[in-house]
Design an enzyme around this catalytic site. Structure first.
Site: not given
Length: 251
Positions: A9-11, A93, A95, A163, A169, A209, A230-231
């Site tokens: 997920n590049w957000k 998600h 967020e 999640e 993150g 993470s 994610g990251g």
């Protein structure tokens, strides 16, 4: 047997230059026993889909509207995602739930729209740190599953991603026992609601993470069918080792 899934997920990250990282991921070693999904920002969807043609990578959106068309400025429909080359869409998600005040009923409606557009819905569930510390995790997850997942879900059109909000993150990761407890709970709930056939065929991903250094340990946990990353999915050098670890866990 459920095929594993490594989803990135590049957000709100990535411009045209990021397609070079996507190409490197797509041209990496082809997994034998897992699928790979990248969900870039909507501005890159069409170009990303073109870039991975013929490669063992799928493209997904990060959200969709519940309506097929209409006066919804700034939104994107499930049909538009499919038209751009997406096969999946992330829904619910944390967020989106927090920043956009999305509730289970809205996520459920979006999932129905995704199914109608022949997209696979990756529906996210997870608890906050306060809920975890109050021992409410399973109640929260159970409520989100009941409220967010449509009755028309199958093993072909649904993926669940657990999640824990407090791990996204932050570098904090639940213990393997905590992850296993939630994933086993989700599996049981799916089997109870949809029957053993569907319940056992839905893939359940862990997200929060995930990185190369902890991937092998996480993928060894009961009912962990992959990861929503994610990251660490933004760079091929970070994501390819996670894919390799997942592939190794499935063979």
């Amino acid at each position: 047997m459920r095929r594993k899934l490594a989803a990135g997920n590049w957000k709100m990250n990535g411009t045209a230059a990021a397609l070079e990282e996507l190409a490197e991921i797509a041209n990496g070693p082809e997994p034998a026993a897992c699928d790979v999904l990248i969900c870039p920002p909507s501005t890159l969807l069409s170009r990303a889909a073109e870039a991975i043609q013929g490669k063992p990578v799928s493209i997904g959106g990060q959200d969709c509207h519940a309506e097929a068309t209409g006066a919804h400025t700034g939104d994107i429909s499930a049909a538009m995602l499919a038209d751009a080359g997406a096969t999946h869409v992330i829904l619910g998600h944390s967020e989106r739930r927090q920043d956009h005040d999305e509730h289970d009923d809205a996520i459920r409606a979006k999932a129905r729209a995704a199914f109608d557009a022949d997209l696979i819905a990756v529906i996210c569930v997870g608890e906050s740190l306060a809920e975890r510390e109050a021992s409410n995790t399973l109640d929260i997850i159970g409520g989100q599953l009941s409220g967010s997942v449509p009755d028309s879900a199958t093993g072909h059109n649904l993926v669940i991603a657990y999640e824990p909000i407090w791990a996204i993150g932050t570098g904090k990761v639940p213990t393997t026992d905590q992850i296993g407890e939630v994933h086993d709970f989700i599996r049981t709930r799916l089997e109870r609601r949809f029957g053993a056939g569907v319940g056992r065929s839905v893939r359940i991903l862990y997200g929060g993470s995930v990185k190369a250094s902890n991937a092998e340990e996480i993928f060894a946990v009961s009912n962990v069918d992959g990861a929503l990353v994610g990251g660490a999915s933004l760079k091929a050098s970070d994501f390819l080792p996670i894919i390799a670890a997942l592939d190794a866990s499935a063979t």
